[in-house]
Scaffold this active site. Structure first.
Site, PDB file in Angstrom:
ATOM      1  N   TRP A  30      19.133 -49.104-105.499  1.00  0.00           N
ATOM      2  CA  TRP A  30      19.315 -47.650-105.570  1.00  0.00           C
ATOM      3  C   TRP A  30      19.622 -47.159-106.988  1.00  0.00           C
ATOM      4  CZ3 TRP A  30      22.682 -46.841-100.528  1.00  0.00           C
ATOM      5  CH2 TRP A  30      21.825 -46.912 -99.418  1.00  0.00           C
ATOM      6  N   LYS A  31      19.735 -48.062-107.929  1.00  0.00           N
ATOM      7  CA  LYS A  31      19.960 -47.676-109.329  1.00  0.00           C
ATOM      8  C   LYS A  31      21.089 -46.645-109.409  1.00  0.00           C
ATOM      9  CE  LYS A  31      15.257 -49.027-110.152  1.00  0.00           C
ATOM     10  NZ  LYS A  31      14.070 -48.967-110.965  1.00  0.00           N
ATOM     11  N   GLY A  90       8.749 -48.386-111.528  1.00  0.00           N
ATOM     12  CA  GLY A  90       8.840 -46.933-111.565  1.00  0.00           C
ATOM     13  C   GLY A  90       7.607 -46.256-112.132  1.00  0.00           C
ATOM     14  N   HIS A 108      18.338 -57.349-114.387  1.00  0.00           N
ATOM     15  CA  HIS A 108      17.318 -56.313-114.160  1.00  0.00           C
ATOM     16  C   HIS A 108      16.830 -55.778-115.511  1.00  0.00           C
ATOM     17  CE1 HIS A 108      15.334 -52.629-112.993  1.00  0.00           C
ATOM     18  NE2 HIS A 108      15.230 -53.151-111.779  1.00  0.00           N
ATOM     19  N   GLY A 125      12.423 -46.833-106.222  1.00  0.00           N
ATOM     20  CA  GLY A 125      12.194 -45.452-105.803  1.00  0.00           C
ATOM     21  C   GLY A 125      11.942 -45.279-104.311  1.00  0.00           C
ATOM     22  N   GLU A 151       9.691 -58.962-111.427  1.00  0.00           N
ATOM     23  CA  GLU A 151       9.432 -57.532-111.597  1.00  0.00           C
ATOM     24  C   GLU A 151       8.761 -57.300-112.949  1.00  0.00           C
ATOM     25  OE1 GLU A 151      12.251 -55.009-109.063  1.00  0.00           O
ATOM     26  OE2 GLU A 151      13.330 -55.512-110.877  1.00  0.00           O
TER      27      GLU A 151
HETATM   28  P1  PGA Z   1      10.500 -49.274-108.385  1.00  0.00           P
HETATM   29  O1  PGA Z   1      11.746 -50.113-108.959  1.00  0.00           O
HETATM   30  O2  PGA Z   1      10.266 -49.750-106.967  1.00  0.00           O
HETATM   31  O3  PGA Z   1      10.943 -47.838-108.438  1.00  0.00           O
HETATM   32  O4  PGA Z   1       9.329 -49.568-109.250  1.00  0.00           O
HETATM   33  C1  PGA Z   1      11.899 -51.491-108.674  1.00  0.00           C
HETATM   34  C2  PGA Z   1      13.129 -52.014-109.367  1.00  0.00           C
HETATM   35  O5  PGA Z   1      13.428 -51.571-110.495  1.00  0.00           O
HETATM   36  O6  PGA Z   1      13.830 -52.903-108.844  1.00  0.00           O
END
Ligand code: PGA
Length: 254
Positions: free
Chosen positions: A10-11, A173, A95, A235, A167
């Site tokens: 959820w950042k 994002g 991350h 997201g 990732e």
């Molecule tokens: P995202 O982010 O699904 O919005 O691309 C993934 C993440 O940063 O873990």
């Protein structure tokens, strides 16, 4: 068989009330979908509320980062024992947003990953190359360097707890995902590195998640790849219905 993991990052979104409201709406949507472990990674101030809200449910909760020491004069930091004291079970480490904006290095990640294990937290080690690495043919080298630094002197007897999240930085994002084939091949590189470090059995048992613009529309083709064991979703995890759709589509049969 590796039990898949679908995780929500959820950042810096959702205060405690919003986080608990999400869980109330989300739980009934996924209660009957038993195919994956589901882990929520809320922001620090929401974590205690989320841990309370997921207790006695099939959901789990973790932190987006932590310090490696148990306590000390480190303003702004949270320790592993503080996380376990509120019921957190997992922690995201390395991350790319923390590497880009908070100067987190893989040497820090190495200290954190060992501290996670010592405190019985499940580390989710995030790895990924920049677009320029991929374009110039350095993806494997970059990932190997990240693994080497993050997993130096990592105790082999704790290796079975490790989860890896691949990732690609260019997919986070941005709406552009790696193709399932590219993601699968890259997961294969990571698994072979795990095998060299910890042996075949651990490598075969380690869950490797894909992250970067995962959505309800693309999760099934990712999960159909033999090397992809789940997803780390940013997201598209913020809305309970969209995230539940991801979990449903990850296992078309369930
Ligand atoms: P995202 O982010 O699904 O919005 O691309 C993934 C993440 O940063 O873990």
């Amino acid at each position: 068989m590796r039990q898949p993991v679908i995780a929500a990052n959820w950042k810096m979104y959702k205060n405690p009330a919003e986080s608990v409201a999400f869980i109330r709406e989300f739980l009934p949507l996924v209660e009957h979908l038993s195919g994956s472990d589901i882990v929520l990674f809320p922001t620090a101030t929401s974590l205690a509320s989320v841990c309370d809200a997921v207790a006695e449910t099939r959901l789990m909760a973790g932190a987006q980062t932590m310090h490696w020491l148990s306590e000390g004069p480190y303003t702004g930091q949270t320790s592993p024992t503080m996380l376990t004291s509120i019921g957190a079970t997992h922690v995201l480490l390395g991350h790319s947003e923390r590497r880009l904006y908070a100067n987190e290095t893989y040497e820090h990640v190495n200290l954190k990953i060992k501290a996670a294990c010592a405190n019985h937290l499940i580390p989710v080690l995030c790895l990924g190359e920049m677009l320029s690495d991929r374009q110039e043919g350095y993806t494997a080298d970059t990932l190997m360097a990240q693994m080497g630094a993050a997993l130096a002197n990592f105790p082999a007897e704790r290796a079975h707890t490790l989860i890896v999240a691949y990732e690609p930085v260019w997919a986070i994002g941005t709406g552009s995902t790696a193709t399932p084939e590219v993601a699968n091949d890259t997961h294969g590189i990571i698994r072979r590195d795990l095998e060299k470090r910890f042996g075949r059995e651990i490598a075969d048992a380690t869950r490797i998640l894909y992250g970067g613009s995962v959505k309800p529309e693309n999760v099934a083709e990712m999960m159909a790849q033999p090397e992809i064991d789940g997803a780390l979703v940013g997201g598209a995890s913020l809305d309970p219905h969209t995230f539940a759709d991801i979990i449903r589509n990850a296992h078309p049969a369930s």
